[in-house]
Design an enzyme around this catalytic site. Structure first.
Site, PDB file in Angstrom:
ATOM      1  N   LYS A  22      -0.386   3.619  11.344  1.00  0.00           N
ATOM      2  CA  LYS A  22      -0.833   2.724  10.188  1.00  0.00           C
ATOM      3  C   LYS A  22       0.480   2.488   8.652  1.00  0.00           C
ATOM      4  O   LYS A  22       0.541   1.455   8.836  1.00  0.00           O
ATOM      5  CB  LYS A  22      -2.342   3.323  10.073  1.00  0.00           C
ATOM      6  CG  LYS A  22      -2.793   1.873   9.392  1.00  0.00           C
ATOM      7  CD  LYS A  22      -4.634   2.221   9.400  1.00  0.00           C
ATOM      8  CE  LYS A  22      -5.608   2.742   8.158  1.00  0.00           C
ATOM      9  NZ  LYS A  22      -5.624   3.721   7.269  1.00  0.00           N
ATOM     10  N   SER A  23       0.841   3.584   8.327  1.00  0.00           N
ATOM     11  CA  SER A  23       1.103   3.324   6.927  1.00  0.00           C
ATOM     12  C   SER A  23       2.535   3.471   7.196  1.00  0.00           C
ATOM     13  O   SER A  23       3.347   1.933   6.122  1.00  0.00           O
ATOM     14  CB  SER A  23       1.327   5.387   6.937  1.00  0.00           C
ATOM     15  OG  SER A  23      -0.235   5.655   5.767  1.00  0.00           O
ATOM     16  N   GLY A  94      -6.384  -0.234   2.070  1.00  0.00           N
ATOM     17  CA  GLY A  94      -6.290   0.169   0.565  1.00  0.00           C
ATOM     18  C   GLY A  94      -4.976  -0.063   0.339  1.00  0.00           C
ATOM     19  O   GLY A  94      -4.186  -0.352  -0.347  1.00  0.00           O
ATOM     20  N   SER A 167      -0.962   9.986  -5.156  1.00  0.00           N
ATOM     21  CA  SER A 167      -1.130   8.654  -4.057  1.00  0.00           C
ATOM     22  C   SER A 167       0.374   8.080  -4.110  1.00  0.00           C
ATOM     23  O   SER A 167       0.779   8.003  -4.509  1.00  0.00           O
ATOM     24  CB  SER A 167      -1.982   7.784  -4.920  1.00  0.00           C
ATOM     25  OG  SER A 167      -2.002   6.921  -4.348  1.00  0.00           O
ATOM     26  N   GLN A 169      -0.094   5.512  -2.358  1.00  0.00           N
ATOM     27  CA  GLN A 169      -0.461   3.979  -2.675  1.00  0.00           C
ATOM     28  C   GLN A 169      -0.138   3.409  -4.264  1.00  0.00           C
ATOM     29  O   GLN A 169       0.929   2.478  -3.680  1.00  0.00           O
ATOM     30  CB  GLN A 169      -1.960   3.603  -1.797  1.00  0.00           C
ATOM     31  CG  GLN A 169      -1.502   3.749  -1.269  1.00  0.00           C
ATOM     32  CD  GLN A 169      -3.484   3.338  -0.446  1.00  0.00           C
ATOM     33  OE1 GLN A 169      -4.953   2.981  -1.208  1.00  0.00           O
ATOM     34  NE2 GLN A 169      -4.246   3.266   0.790  1.00  0.00           N
ATOM     35  N   ASP A 318      -6.556  11.950   4.690  1.00  0.00           N
ATOM     36  CA  ASP A 318      -7.786  11.065   5.486  1.00  0.00           C
ATOM     37  C   ASP A 318      -7.969  12.239   6.717  1.00  0.00           C
ATOM     38  O   ASP A 318      -8.783  11.213   7.078  1.00  0.00           O
ATOM     39  CB  ASP A 318      -6.300  10.337   6.412  1.00  0.00           C
ATOM     40  CG  ASP A 318      -6.073   8.652   5.566  1.00  0.00           C
ATOM     41  OD1 ASP A 318      -6.258   9.588   3.910  1.00  0.00           O
ATOM     42  OD2 ASP A 318      -5.209   8.549   5.756  1.00  0.00           O
ATOM     43  N   ARG A 349     -16.654   9.650   1.143  1.00  0.00           N
ATOM     44  CA  ARG A 349     -16.236  10.534   2.686  1.00  0.00           C
ATOM     45  C   ARG A 349     -16.950  11.924   1.939  1.00  0.00           C
ATOM     46  O   ARG A 349     -17.495  12.405   3.015  1.00  0.00           O
ATOM     47  CB  ARG A 349     -14.875  10.791   2.618  1.00  0.00           C
ATOM     48  CG  ARG A 349     -14.218  10.036   3.065  1.00  0.00           C
ATOM     49  CD  ARG A 349     -12.791  10.037   4.092  1.00  0.00           C
ATOM     50  NE  ARG A 349     -12.416   8.828   4.885  1.00  0.00           N
ATOM     51  CZ  ARG A 349     -11.281   8.095   4.837  1.00  0.00           C
ATOM     52  NH1 ARG A 349     -10.603   8.395   4.171  1.00  0.00           N
ATOM     53  NH2 ARG A 349     -11.666   6.933   5.237  1.00  0.00           N
ATOM     54  N   ARG A 397     -12.732   6.564   9.803  1.00  0.00           N
ATOM     55  CA  ARG A 397     -12.291   7.279  10.218  1.00  0.00           C
ATOM     56  C   ARG A 397     -13.618   8.285  10.519  1.00  0.00           C
ATOM     57  O   ARG A 397     -14.562   9.344  11.097  1.00  0.00           O
ATOM     58  CB  ARG A 397     -12.134   8.193   8.879  1.00  0.00           C
ATOM     59  CG  ARG A 397     -10.360   7.480   8.975  1.00  0.00           C
ATOM     60  CD  ARG A 397      -9.396   8.319   8.258  1.00  0.00           C
ATOM     61  NE  ARG A 397      -7.825   7.478   7.630  1.00  0.00           N
ATOM     62  CZ  ARG A 397      -7.179   6.795   8.910  1.00  0.00           C
ATOM     63  NH1 ARG A 397      -6.969   6.919  10.037  1.00  0.00           N
ATOM     64  NH2 ARG A 397      -6.208   6.452   8.079  1.00  0.00           N
TER      65      ARG A 397
HETATM   66  C1  S3P Z   1      -1.768   6.006   1.789  1.00  0.00           C
HETATM   67  C2  S3P Z   1      -2.427   7.280   1.158  1.00  0.00           C
HETATM   68  C3  S3P Z   1      -3.220   7.307   1.649  1.00  0.00           C
HETATM   69  C4  S3P Z   1      -4.210   7.403   2.481  1.00  0.00           C
HETATM   70  C5  S3P Z   1      -4.310   6.029   2.539  1.00  0.00           C
HETATM   71  C6  S3P Z   1      -2.952   5.634   3.530  1.00  0.00           C
HETATM   72  C7  S3P Z   1      -0.100   5.020   2.203  1.00  0.00           C
HETATM   73  O1  S3P Z   1      -4.014   7.111   0.089  1.00  0.00           O
HETATM   74  O2  S3P Z   1      -5.604   7.987   2.177  1.00  0.00           O
HETATM   75  O3  S3P Z   1      -4.540   6.066   4.049  1.00  0.00           O
HETATM   76  O4  S3P Z   1      -0.471   4.384   3.649  1.00  0.00           O
HETATM   77  O5  S3P Z   1       0.259   4.937   1.264  1.00  0.00           O
HETATM   78  P1  S3P Z   1      -3.806   7.203  -1.694  1.00  0.00           P
HETATM   79  O6  S3P Z   1      -2.251   6.508  -2.055  1.00  0.00           O
HETATM   80  O7  S3P Z   1      -5.012   6.208  -1.988  1.00  0.00           O
HETATM   81  O8  S3P Z   1      -4.030   8.356  -1.420  1.00  0.00           O
END
Ligand code: S3P
Length: 440
Positions: A22-23, A94, A167, A169, A318, A349, A397
């Site tokens: 997914k990422s 997110g 993070s 993200q 995750d 969670r 999840r």
């Molecule tokens: C992700 C980063 C993680 C992860 C999320 C996917 C990404 O979040 O928990 O499911 O694809 O960059 P954080 O960056 O908030 O830790």
């Protein structure tokens, strides 16, 4: 309301594939859309989260031809995106909303980004604040802390930023914004979070340097990058995780999961499970799109509780819902600490996993930054959970973890609100049934 009934009593046997990561799929869609020319992205994740990112790029003027096998993305070059005519809905994602906010901060048009009820509760200040420091103009609820976010594209300047949170993200939102900013941005994080964006920048030949723990990105590159004939997305380790734990805790199981991404910034669960006594082999190691890939074979094993501290949080982030299932049936205590980020995921969670697994007889104590799980196992065998009527709290999840927990129960378990599984793993139930009905 959709629900899932899990009937225990059979081992997991056979060979399966899991959806594309997914990422990596989010990033592949974004970076091929900014490339010059057409790219094909194969084995991508068809979960709702990634489809929403695909629709976002379509709304930004990028032609994307979609089939189940692959996306054909007609890249428009670094400066080719155009103003969407309506708000962009990122659904439950997110990653989608945060990466797109970074991407859109430096454009020359206006965008509104929003998402579902869970997304509108999750913290956006963590990206909005540094983006504003770069000159971005972003408005949102609670001063920009919450979505919807309204982004008026602006001329950005480079940033030197030490993120307080590990993070991917945050890091990726800023890396994308940095591409459109004047000057060289320098980014650090307290611990290395998943590095898919960095690897994909390198895969496309986008200028990115690493000096120790700092990433350096040159903004406004004079030449962009070209599309690729084919980018094959590795299978999602976070989807494989459910079967890694399932095959370990259900006696008599033997499962092989093919073509799974084993990027070390993602596979903390492997380290934790191995130290708990799991029987896991990585076979046929190779590389795909700049990412390490392997087939993962798992046989059932007796587990022992373990301590999981701050260093292991980012690469396992995750997988805590499913790790708690393993811990609940293991012998001895598992202590998870330094994991306060779990409180701001698709659900809180720490709270949702504790509540739901406790209803199945697990012994879990919530801590502000983690949990203590007293496993039900003995020296001879892993323990069993009780059948219960659980619910996902809208978190994919949590839903899939409860399904795996149900495999160790003494009677069928029902899980409510399972439509959220569509966000990442639409074929979860079918894949699980395949393993339960396989006969060797
Ligand atoms: C992700 C980063 C993680 C992860 C999320 C996917 C990404 O979040 O928990 O499911 O694809 O960059 P954080 O960056 O908030 O830790």
């Amino acid at each position: 309301m959709t629900s899932l009934t899990i009937t225990p009593g059979r081992p997991l046997l056979g060979t399966i594939a899991v959806p594309g990561d997914k990422s990596i799929t989010h990033r592949a869609i974004i970076l091929t859309a900014l490339a010059n020319g057409v790219s094909r992205v194969a084995r991508y994740c068809r979960g709702e989260d990634c489809l929403n990112t695909m629709r976002a790029l379509q709304a930004l003027g990028v032609r994307i031809d979609e089939s189940v096998e692959e996306l054909q993305i007609h890249g428009k070059g670094l400066w080719g995106l155009t103003e969407p005519s309506g708000p962009i809905d990122c659904g439950n994602s997110g990653t989608g909303i945060r990466l797109l906010t970074g991407l859109l901060a430096g454009q020359d048009f206006f965008t509104v980004l929003t998402g579902d009820e869970s997304i509108r509760r999750r913290p956006m200040g963590r990206i909005v604040k540094p983006l504003r420091d770069m000159g971005a103009s972003i408005a949102g609820r609670k001063g920009g802390e919450l979505a919807p976010l309204a982004v008026t594209g602006s001329r950005l300047r480079a940033i030197t930023y030490a993120s307080p949170v590990a993070s991917a993200q945050i890091k990726s939102a800023l890396l994308l914004a940095a591409l459109f900013a004047e000057g060289t941005s320098r980014l650090t994080e307290p611990r290395l979070s998943r590095d898919h964006t960095e690897r994909m920048f390198q895969f496309f030949g986008i200028g990115l340097k690493r000096e120790g723990a700092t990433l350096l990105v040159e903004g406004r590159p004079s030449v962009g990058w070209n599309g690729v004939p084919q980018l094959v997305v590795p299978g999602d380790f976070s989807a494989a995780a459910f079967f890694i734990v399932g095959a370990t805790i259900v006696p008599g199981s033997d499962v092989t999961i093919q073509h799974v991404g084993i990027n070390p910034t993602r596979t903390g669960l492997l380290d934790v499970m191995m130290s708990m006594g799991a029987d896991i082999q990585l076979l046929n190691r190779r590389e795909e799109a700049g990412e390490p890939v392997a087939d993962i074979r798992v046989k059932s094993a007796r587990l022992q509780g373990v301590s999981v501290g701050p260093d292991l949080i980012p690469p396992t982030i995750d997988e805590f819902p499913i790790l708690c299932v393993a811990a609940a049936v293991a012998k001895g205590e598992t202590v998870i600490s330094g994991a306060e980020e779990l409180r701001v995921k698709e659900s809180d969670r720490i709270a949702t996993v504790s509540t739901e697994l406790r209803a199945m007889g697990a012994q879990i104590t919530e801590q502000p930054d983690g949990m203590v799980v007293r496993g039900l196992g003995t020296a001879e065998k892993n323990g069993c959970l009780q059948a219960a009527h659980g619910r996902s709290h809208g978190d994919h999840r949590v839903a899939m973890s409860l399904a795996i927990a149900g495999l160790t129960a003494s009677a069928p378990t029902v899980i409510d609100e399972t439509a959220c599984i569509e966000t990442s793993f639409p074929a979860f139930q079918r894949t699980l049934l395949e393993l339960l009905t396989e006969r060797q």
